[in-house]
Design a protein around this motif. Structure first.
Motif, PDB file in Angstrom:
ATOM      1  N   ALA A  88      77.978  37.614  70.222  1.00 30.41           N
ATOM      2  CA  ALA A  88      78.030  39.063  70.454  1.00 30.41           C
ATOM      3  C   ALA A  88      77.993  39.860  69.168  1.00 30.41           C
ATOM      4  N   GLU A  92      76.402  43.657  68.494  1.00 32.83           N
ATOM      5  CA  GLU A  92      77.260  44.796  68.165  1.00 32.83           C
ATOM      6  C   GLU A  92      76.735  45.549  66.952  1.00 32.83           C
ATOM      7  N   THR A 123      85.627  47.149  67.582  1.00 35.06           N
ATOM      8  CA  THR A 123      85.369  46.041  68.499  1.00 35.06           C
ATOM      9  C   THR A 123      85.646  44.732  67.788  1.00 35.06           C
ATOM     10  N   LYS A 124      86.594  43.977  68.326  1.00 36.92           N
ATOM     11  CA  LYS A 124      86.896  42.648  67.806  1.00 36.92           C
ATOM     12  C   LYS A 124      86.026  41.647  68.554  1.00 36.92           C
ATOM     13  N   VAL A 125      85.326  40.812  67.812  1.00 34.27           N
ATOM     14  CA  VAL A 125      84.444  39.801  68.394  1.00 34.27           C
ATOM     15  C   VAL A 125      85.033  38.427  68.096  1.00 34.27           C
ATOM     16  N   ARG A 158      84.667  39.989  73.522  1.00 34.12           N
ATOM     17  CA  ARG A 158      84.726  41.314  72.890  1.00 34.12           C
ATOM     18  C   ARG A 158      85.933  42.091  73.404  1.00 34.12           C
ATOM     19  N   THR A 160      87.386  46.116  72.693  1.00 36.34           N
ATOM     20  CA  THR A 160      87.179  47.384  71.998  1.00 36.34           C
ATOM     21  C   THR A 160      88.417  48.251  72.155  1.00 36.34           C
TER      22      THR A 160
END
Length: 381
Positions: A88, A92, A123-125, A158, A160
């Motif tokens: 992802a 992003e 956003t943490k992936v 993901r 957010t």
């Protein structure tokens, strides 16, 4: 570790930070002279590096020429979000207004967006289906603010959240325009907020993290520093002796178990000074390591990070002490909690010396933490 630094220097890449995975594998945060960050990995076996480079490029079709292997070094560079385990991430970064904040290869990354409706969001992936457990909700807290979760996608990996307002305690410590008196006030607000977090009802599905687990974390960092020859032998021996004394002196905690942040430091805390005469607002980031355990662990970890900023040269001792005194004043620890702080502080120092062995710019300075035998006490004892 030194071999990696020396291999990358001639091509203009500085090792800002490394994360040891095994004795034959490091994750890398590299920096160019321009300040631009580049993610990477080092492998002891060049064939393994070539395999990972090939697989990463194949898994990152959205990133053109984003992966390469540095000849003869075992280092794989991963630019523009190329990552075989975080599919992802590249998507992003293709969104308008996206900026890569951090990228720990194959583990996690954070992307910042300026959304016209939601404002600034992060956003943490992570790996697909590895989304961490969220922290406490905004409705559960009064003195403490936590990021509002806007979206969770478990399949893509993901999360957010809306950005919290304010300046980090880390930046406030370094800001010469902020007085020691103000830092004491900010520290007190952080202490009040931390006490509120610890007063929450324990949720039993959060993992337990007692002194045995904390010793195990420390041991992993000491072993990694040894395996990668990241510290001189004399320092490693000193760490081992200090570790043995800390373990031998371990009394059972008499404090009520609480919900711990477990990675509490000055870069996780944000302080916002509202307009007018309103109270300070404190925000807390990143609950990925939340657990249940001794409240002294969080308190000691933050106190030792204030010591750390002094030995790093980021703030004078008098300012760090003012902030620490305010923190303890706001938290109002019981005698039981205070009794456990010295041991947790010692383990935190040992862990940080080993951890900063993988950050070459501060490696030698942080060894000075070993000269600090006791956590700061406001009464000077």
């Amino acid at each position: 570790m030194q071999a990696v630094v020396e291999a990358l220097g001639p091509i203009g890449l500085e090792v800002a930070r490394a994360w040891p995975r095994t004795p034959e594998h490091l994750l890398l945060h590299l920096r160019r002279p321009s300040g631009e960050s580049v993610a990477g990995q080092w492998f002891a076996h060049p064939a393994r590096a070539a395999h990972v480079a090939e697989r990463t490029q194949a898994a990152s079709p959205l990133v053109r020429a984003g992966v390469c292997q540095v000849a003869g070094s075992g280092v794989v560079l991963q630019e523009a979000g190329a990552d075989r385990r975080l599919p992802a991430l590249a998507r992003e970064l293709r969104r308008g207004g996206a900026a890569l904040v951090t990228h720990r290869p194959e583990r996690r990354a954070v992307v910042r967006h300026d959304d016209p409706v939601a404002g600034t969001v992060f956003t943490k992936v992570v790996r697909p289906r590895h989304v961490p457990r969220p922290g406490p909700s905004c409705s559960q807290l009064h003195a403490l603010r936590v990021p509002e979760v806007l979206e969770v996608d478990h399949e893509a990996g993901r999360v957010t959240t809306r950005a919290l307002p304010g300046s980090t305690l880390h930046d406030l410590l370094a800001d010469v325009e902020v007085s020691a008196t103000e830092l004491a006030r900010y520290g007190r607000a952080c202490g009040v907020a931390l006490a509120e977090l610890h007063a929450r009802t324990v949720v039993r599905d959060e993992p337990d993290h007692g002194i045995e687990q904390e010793i195990a974390v420390t041991d992993r960092w000491l072993a990694a520093a040894d395996a990668h020859r990241a510290l001189p032998t004399r320092v490693l021996r000193r760490l081992a002796r200090r570790r043995d004394r800390a373990v031998a002196a371990a009394p059972p905690s008499r404090s009520r178990p609480v919900v711990l942040h477990r990675d509490l430091h000055d870069q996780q805390l944000l302080v916002r000074v509202p307009d007018g005469a309103g109270p300070l607002e404190v925000g807390l980031l990143d609950f990925d390591l939340a657990a249940v355990g001794d409240p002294a662990l969080d308190l000691a970890n933050l106190l030792v990070h204030l010591e750390l900023r002094v030995v790093q040269g980021l703030t004078p001792q008098v300012r760090a002490q003012a902030c620490a005194a305010g923190l303890l004043d706001g938290y109002e620890p019981s005698d039981q909690v205070l009794g456990s702080v010295p041991q947790h502080a010692e383990l935190a120092r040992l862990r940080l010396v080993a951890l900063y062995a993988f950050r070459p710019a501060y490696r030698d300075a942080v060894v000075d933490l070993l000269g600090r035998d006791d956590p700061y006490r406001p009464d000077g004892r």
